[in-house]
Design a protein around this motif. Structure first.
Motif, PDB file in Angstrom:
ATOM      1  N   ARG A   1       8.811 -31.674  32.130  1.00 22.28           N
ATOM      2  CA  ARG A   1      10.193 -32.011  31.796  1.00 22.28           C
ATOM      3  C   ARG A   1      11.109 -30.780  31.877  1.00 22.28           C
ATOM      4  N   GLY A   2      10.524 -29.609  31.665  1.00 23.37           N
ATOM      5  CA  GLY A   2      11.308 -28.369  31.717  1.00 23.37           C
ATOM      6  C   GLY A   2      12.025 -28.138  33.041  1.00 23.37           C
ATOM      7  N   VAL A   3      11.573 -28.772  34.113  1.00 26.40           N
ATOM      8  CA  VAL A   3      12.242 -28.567  35.418  1.00 26.40           C
ATOM      9  C   VAL A   3      13.661 -29.148  35.414  1.00 26.40           C
ATOM     10  N   SER A   4      13.959 -29.971  34.415  1.00 28.67           N
ATOM     11  CA  SER A   4      15.301 -30.594  34.385  1.00 28.67           C
ATOM     12  C   SER A   4      16.255 -29.810  33.487  1.00 28.67           C
ATOM     13  N   ASN A   5      15.800 -28.665  33.001  1.00 25.79           N
ATOM     14  CA  ASN A   5      16.595 -27.938  32.004  1.00 25.79           C
ATOM     15  C   ASN A   5      17.090 -26.601  32.553  1.00 25.79           C
ATOM     16  N   ASN A   6      18.271 -26.636  33.148  1.00 30.69           N
ATOM     17  CA  ASN A   6      18.914 -25.388  33.563  1.00 30.69           C
ATOM     18  C   ASN A   6      20.433 -25.590  33.565  1.00 30.69           C
TER      19      ASN A   6
ATOM     20  N   HIS B   1       1.548 -37.483  41.938  1.00 31.16           N
ATOM     21  CA  HIS B   1       1.438 -36.080  41.530  1.00 31.16           C
ATOM     22  C   HIS B   1       0.984 -35.911  40.076  1.00 31.16           C
ATOM     23  N   GLN B   2       0.882 -37.006  39.348  1.00 34.59           N
ATOM     24  CA  GLN B   2       0.638 -36.867  37.905  1.00 34.59           C
ATOM     25  C   GLN B   2      -0.773 -36.380  37.575  1.00 34.59           C
ATOM     26  N   VAL B   3      -0.808 -35.383  36.713  1.00 29.54           N
ATOM     27  CA  VAL B   3      -2.081 -34.826  36.233  1.00 29.54           C
ATOM     28  C   VAL B   3      -2.251 -35.255  34.782  1.00 29.54           C
TER      29      VAL B   3
ATOM     30  N   GLN C   1      -2.813 -35.255  26.398  1.00 31.33           N
ATOM     31  CA  GLN C   1      -3.008 -36.146  27.555  1.00 31.33           C
ATOM     32  C   GLN C   1      -2.817 -35.405  28.870  1.00 31.33           C
ATOM     33  N   HIS C   2      -2.059 -34.322  28.858  1.00 26.61           N
ATOM     34  CA  HIS C   2      -1.939 -33.504  30.077  1.00 26.61           C
ATOM     35  C   HIS C   2      -3.150 -32.567  30.176  1.00 26.61           C
ATOM     36  N   LEU C   3      -3.503 -31.974  29.048  1.00 22.39           N
ATOM     37  CA  LEU C   3      -4.608 -31.000  29.055  1.00 22.39           C
ATOM     38  C   LEU C   3      -5.913 -31.598  29.568  1.00 22.39           C
TER      39      LEU C   3
ATOM     40  N   LEU D   1      11.607 -21.053  33.625  1.00 17.76           N
ATOM     41  CA  LEU D   1      10.938 -21.237  34.923  1.00 17.76           C
ATOM     42  C   LEU D   1      11.900 -21.012  36.086  1.00 17.76           C
ATOM     43  N   PHE D   2      13.202 -21.233  35.847  1.00 19.70           N
ATOM     44  CA  PHE D   2      14.161 -21.040  36.939  1.00 19.70           C
ATOM     45  C   PHE D   2      14.343 -19.553  37.279  1.00 19.70           C
ATOM     46  N   GLN D   3      13.868 -18.681  36.387  1.00 17.77           N
ATOM     47  CA  GLN D   3      13.865 -17.248  36.710  1.00 17.77           C
ATOM     48  C   GLN D   3      12.466 -16.785  37.128  1.00 17.77           C
TER      49      GLN D   3
ATOM     50  N   ALA E   1       0.603 -20.404  32.388  1.00 17.46           N
ATOM     51  CA  ALA E   1       1.664 -21.271  31.854  1.00 17.46           C
ATOM     52  C   ALA E   1       2.980 -20.512  31.813  1.00 17.46           C
ATOM     53  N   ILE E   2       4.035 -21.210  32.217  1.00 15.97           N
ATOM     54  CA  ILE E   2       5.385 -20.641  32.140  1.00 15.97           C
ATOM     55  C   ILE E   2       6.181 -21.591  31.252  1.00 15.97           C
ATOM     56  N   ASN E   3       6.663 -21.089  30.126  1.00 15.19           N
ATOM     57  CA  ASN E   3       7.374 -21.962  29.194  1.00 15.19           C
ATOM     58  C   ASN E   3       8.336 -21.122  28.368  1.00 15.19           C
ATOM     59  N   LYS E   4       9.494 -21.695  28.073  1.00 13.47           N
ATOM     60  CA  LYS E   4      10.501 -20.978  27.273  1.00 13.47           C
ATOM     61  C   LYS E   4      10.083 -20.825  25.822  1.00 13.47           C
ATOM     62  N   ASP E   5       9.233 -21.753  25.377  1.00 16.81           N
ATOM     63  CA  ASP E   5       8.888 -21.809  23.956  1.00 16.81           C
ATOM     64  C   ASP E   5       7.561 -21.080  23.707  1.00 16.81           C
TER      65      ASP E   5
ATOM     66  N   ARG F   1       3.368 -36.300  32.989  1.00 17.07           N
ATOM     67  CA  ARG F   1       3.819 -37.694  32.959  1.00 17.07           C
ATOM     68  C   ARG F   1       5.312 -37.782  32.611  1.00 17.07           C
ATOM     69  N   ALA F   2       5.778 -36.852  31.766  1.00 15.34           N
ATOM     70  CA  ALA F   2       7.202 -36.894  31.413  1.00 15.34           C
ATOM     71  C   ALA F   2       8.051 -36.750  32.671  1.00 15.34           C
ATOM     72  N   ALA F   3       7.628 -35.859  33.583  1.00 12.63           N
ATOM     73  CA  ALA F   3       8.383 -35.664  34.830  1.00 12.63           C
ATOM     74  C   ALA F   3       8.294 -36.900  35.713  1.00 12.63           C
TER      75      ALA F   3
ATOM     76  N   CYS G   1       4.426 -25.278  34.795  1.00 13.77           N
ATOM     77  CA  CYS G   1       5.804 -24.797  34.625  1.00 13.77           C
ATOM     78  C   CYS G   1       6.598 -25.811  33.803  1.00 13.77           C
ATOM     79  N   GLY G   2       7.097 -25.401  32.652  1.00 17.80           N
ATOM     80  CA  GLY G   2       7.901 -26.303  31.833  1.00 17.80           C
ATOM     81  C   GLY G   2       7.119 -27.501  31.344  1.00 17.80           C
ATOM     82  N   ILE G   3       5.851 -27.264  31.028  1.00 19.53           N
ATOM     83  CA  ILE G   3       4.959 -28.319  30.501  1.00 19.53           C
ATOM     84  C   ILE G   3       4.518 -27.876  29.106  1.00 19.53           C
ATOM     85  N   SER G   4       4.658 -28.769  28.130  1.00 19.30           N
ATOM     86  CA  SER G   4       4.384 -28.351  26.743  1.00 19.30           C
ATOM     87  C   SER G   4       2.888 -28.205  26.456  1.00 19.30           C
ATOM     88  N   GLY G   5       2.067 -29.042  27.122  1.00 20.45           N
ATOM     89  CA  GLY G   5       0.628 -28.962  26.873  1.00 20.45           C
ATOM     90  C   GLY G   5       0.131 -30.041  25.928  1.00 20.45           C
TER      91      GLY G   5
HETATM   92  C1  LIG Z   1      -1.601 -43.123  26.544  1.00 15.94           C
HETATM   93  C2  LIG Z   1      -0.881 -41.915  27.049  1.00 15.94           C
HETATM   94  C3  LIG Z   1      -1.240 -41.385  28.268  1.00 15.94           C
HETATM   95  C4  LIG Z   1      -0.588 -40.254  28.739  1.00 15.94           C
HETATM   96  N1  LIG Z   1      -0.978 -39.713  29.955  1.00 15.94           N
HETATM   97  C5  LIG Z   1      -0.415 -38.550  30.360  1.00 15.94           C
HETATM   98  C6  LIG Z   1      -0.833 -37.922  31.560  1.00 15.94           C
HETATM   99  O1  LIG Z   1      -1.679 -38.422  32.304  1.00 15.94           O
HETATM  100  N2  LIG Z   1      -0.257 -36.762  31.898  1.00 15.94           N
HETATM  101  C7  LIG Z   1       0.715 -36.146  31.136  1.00 15.94           C
HETATM  102  O2  LIG Z   1       1.200 -35.058  31.513  1.00 15.94           O
HETATM  103  N3  LIG Z   1       1.133 -36.728  30.000  1.00 15.94           N
HETATM  104  C8  LIG Z   1       0.612 -37.924  29.610  1.00 15.94           C
HETATM  105  N4  LIG Z   1       1.088 -38.509  28.482  1.00 15.94           N
HETATM  106  C9  LIG Z   1       2.313 -37.989  27.877  1.00 15.94           C
HETATM  107  C10 LIG Z   1       2.094 -36.779  26.998  1.00 15.94           C
HETATM  108  O3  LIG Z   1       1.819 -37.210  25.678  1.00 15.94           O
HETATM  109  C11 LIG Z   1       3.395 -35.924  26.950  1.00 15.94           C
HETATM  110  O4  LIG Z   1       4.458 -36.717  26.533  1.00 15.94           O
HETATM  111  C12 LIG Z   1       3.741 -35.301  28.295  1.00 15.94           C
HETATM  112  O5  LIG Z   1       2.630 -34.644  28.831  1.00 15.94           O
HETATM  113  C13 LIG Z   1       4.872 -34.292  28.092  1.00 15.94           C
HETATM  114  O6  LIG Z   1       5.269 -33.804  29.338  1.00 15.94           O
HETATM  115  P1  LIG Z   1       5.973 -32.387  29.422  1.00 15.94           P
HETATM  116  O7  LIG Z   1       5.081 -31.344  28.873  1.00 15.94           O
HETATM  117  O8  LIG Z   1       6.470 -32.249  30.800  1.00 15.94           O
HETATM  118  O9  LIG Z   1       7.272 -32.608  28.514  1.00 15.94           O
HETATM  119  P2  LIG Z   1       7.640 -31.997  27.111  1.00 15.94           P
HETATM  120  O10 LIG Z   1       6.577 -32.238  26.113  1.00 15.94           O
HETATM  121  O11 LIG Z   1       9.007 -32.491  26.804  1.00 15.94           O
HETATM  122  O12 LIG Z   1       7.677 -30.430  27.369  1.00 15.94           O
HETATM  123  C14 LIG Z   1       8.612 -29.775  28.156  1.00 15.94           C
HETATM  124  C15 LIG Z   1       8.360 -28.290  28.016  1.00 15.94           C
HETATM  125  O13 LIG Z   1       9.213 -27.587  28.892  1.00 15.94           O
HETATM  126  C16 LIG Z   1       9.640 -26.406  28.252  1.00 15.94           C
HETATM  127  N5  LIG Z   1      10.881 -26.007  28.921  1.00 15.94           N
HETATM  128  C17 LIG Z   1      12.099 -26.607  28.855  1.00 15.94           C
HETATM  129  N6  LIG Z   1      12.948 -26.010  29.697  1.00 15.94           N
HETATM  130  C18 LIG Z   1      12.272 -25.000  30.279  1.00 15.94           C
HETATM  131  C19 LIG Z   1      12.615 -24.030  31.264  1.00 15.94           C
HETATM  132  N7  LIG Z   1      13.822 -24.000  31.832  1.00 15.94           N
HETATM  133  N8  LIG Z   1      11.676 -23.122  31.619  1.00 15.94           N
HETATM  134  C20 LIG Z   1      10.450 -23.143  31.064  1.00 15.94           C
HETATM  135  N9  LIG Z   1      10.068 -24.054  30.149  1.00 15.94           N
HETATM  136  C21 LIG Z   1      10.967 -24.978  29.779  1.00 15.94           C
HETATM  137  C22 LIG Z   1       9.802 -26.790  26.787  1.00 15.94           C
HETATM  138  O14 LIG Z   1       9.696 -25.644  25.958  1.00 15.94           O
HETATM  139  C23 LIG Z   1       8.634 -27.761  26.616  1.00 15.94           C
HETATM  140  O15 LIG Z   1       7.480 -27.078  26.133  1.00 15.94           O
HETATM  141  C24 LIG Z   1       0.455 -39.651  27.989  1.00 15.94           C
HETATM  142  C25 LIG Z   1       0.795 -40.203  26.754  1.00 15.94           C
HETATM  143  C26 LIG Z   1       0.151 -41.323  26.282  1.00 15.94           C
HETATM  144  C27 LIG Z   1       0.539 -41.874  24.952  1.00 15.94           C
END
Ligand SMILES: Cc1cc2nc3c(=O)[nH]c(=O)nc-3n(C[C@H](O)[C@H](O)[C@H](O)COP(=O)(O)OP(=O)(O)OC[C@H]3O[C@@H](n4cnc5c(N)ncnc54)[C@H](O)[C@@H]3O)c2cc1C
Length: 329
Positions: free
Chosen positions: A204-209, A254-256, A278-280, A312-314, A291-295, A242-244, A271-275
């Motif tokens: 989701r972080g890819v949408s934040n700039n 592309h979903q991991v 379900q992603h891990l 990540l944009f830098q 990992a590249i993350n602002k937080d 998945r958020a992306a 990049c911009g993935i919280s961890g």
């Molecule tokens: C049943 C079930 C199945 C699921 N299956 C999957 C799956 O297969 N894969 C998956 O990924 N998720 C899955 N999910 C969703 C998962 O729980 C999370 O919601 C999802 O992984 C969050 O995606 P994200 O890290 O991109 O978003 P967020 O959690 O919103 O994290 C975004 C991160 O980006 C960082 N960020 C923001 N802007 C910037 C920037 N400019 N530069 C750097 N960092 C920045 C923030 O600090 C934050 O840590 C599933 C959930 C459920 C309930």
């Protein structure tokens, strides 16, 4: 131990982890490759070059399209008459159904997603992750032949030895099937994350700039362009959280993660993935995680071997420039 390796392919394009299965087979003894299809001589040649000592080829026009029924009937008929102990396959959607159907015919067992194999006296112990990778299950299968489908990139791919060849056994197909393939249509560009040695993923972080002054989707497009460029420089593939995907920034292919692909590349850059867990579960077996993350508190840093706290944009453009320089691109 009599070992066979099934070379999985779609219309002549081999699933590369078939060669990893051949490499594993060679560690037991001599190995026989199975090549099914229509007009598959180049695959027979490749099977020898990747280490097969013998190839059983079933070449029939009715096998030009993969269909579970004729492929499974052919495989079980061959196994009944030649009695192998072990049939190795790469784990793919095709081999899951093929091995299951053939094993039912032979009253035997199937193990999929195997990541390690250990020989203990006259027993072989197979390891595979279960419960989204939280537990490693060790299994011994007493039936014969054991069908063992290996998770991609869990075993080394043997080097190709150009010009290597050996005996070919031509066998008959069992083509009595109830289904025909009416055609194919592709829905999205194919993404082979399972075989990629490098994956650069965006969340989701890819949408934040805000500095770009664009709306969320246009920003995400710019973000994924950067991620795609970094992946291209490293010869890798693009992954996503998945958020992306749910936000429509990139397609599901592309979903991991738990509901996406399970990957184990040599290098995974998040990049911009919280961890989220379900992603891990989809990427924590990667050999090196960056990992590249602002937080600085983002959970992804607990899994990462290297973490960069920043935007990540830098960071991504800086990495692209540095890798281009280093790799002379
Ligand atoms: C049943 C079930 C199945 C699921 N299956 C999957 C799956 O297969 N894969 C998956 O990924 N998720 C899955 N999910 C969703 C998962 O729980 C999370 O919601 C999802 O992984 C969050 O995606 P994200 O890290 O991109 O978003 P967020 O959690 O919103 O994290 C975004 C991160 O980006 C960082 N960020 C923001 N802007 C910037 C920037 N400019 N530069 C750097 N960092 C920045 C923030 O600090 C934050 O840590 C599933 C959930 C459920 C309930």
């Amino acid at each position: 131990m009599k070992t066979w390796v099934y070379i999985d392919h779609f219309k002549g394009e081999v699933q590369p982890s078939s060669w990893e299965a051949l490499g594993l087979g060679k560690t037991f003894d001599s190995v026989t490759a199975l090549v099914f299809g229509s007009g598959v001589e180049t695959l027979v040649k490749a099977a020898f070059e990747y280490g097969a000592d013998e190839v059983i080829v079933v070449d029939h026009p009715e096998l030009g399209d993969y269909r579970a029924e004729p492929y499974a009937s052919t495989l079980s008929a061959l196994a009944s008459s030649h009695t192998p102990d072990l049939i190795l396959l790469p784990t793919t959607a095709r081999t899951r159904e093929l091995s299951a159907m053939a094993a039912v015919d032979l009253n035997s067992g199937v193990l999929t997603d195997v990541t390690a194999v250990e020989v203990n006296g006259d027993q072989i112990v197979f390891t595979r992750p279960i419960y989204e990778g939280k537990v490693l299950e060790k299994t011994i299968c007493t039936a014969r032949p054991i069908f063992v489908a290996l998770r991609a990139r869990s075993f080394p791919k043997p080097p190709r030895q150009e010009g290597r060849s050996g005996p070919v056994i031509r066998a008959e197909a069992k083509v009595d099937a109830q289904s025909i393939i009416a055609g194919y249509s592709t829905t999205e560009a194919s993404v082979n994350l399972g075989d990629a040695s490098v994956i650069v993923s965006g969340g989701r972080g890819v949408s934040n700039n805000p500095a770009l002054g664009l709306d969320e989707k246009a920003t995400a497009q710019k973000g994924f362009e950067l991620i795609g460029e970094l992946a291209a420089v490293l010869g890798g593939a693009v992954g996503a959280s998945r958020a992306a995907v749910d936000a429509g920034y990139i397609s599901y292919a592309h979903q991991v993660g738990q509901t996406g692909k399970v990957v184990s590349p040599d290098l995974y850059i998040a990049c911009g993935i919280s961890g989220a867990i379900q992603h891990l579960v989809g990427m924590r077996n990667s050999k090196l995680i960056v990992a590249i993350n602002k937080d600085p508190e983002a959970p992804i840093f607990q899994q990462a071997h290297y973490g960069v706290v920043g935007d990540l944009f830098q960071i991504v453009p800086a990495l692209i420039a540095a890798f281009k320089k280093r790799l002379g691109k």
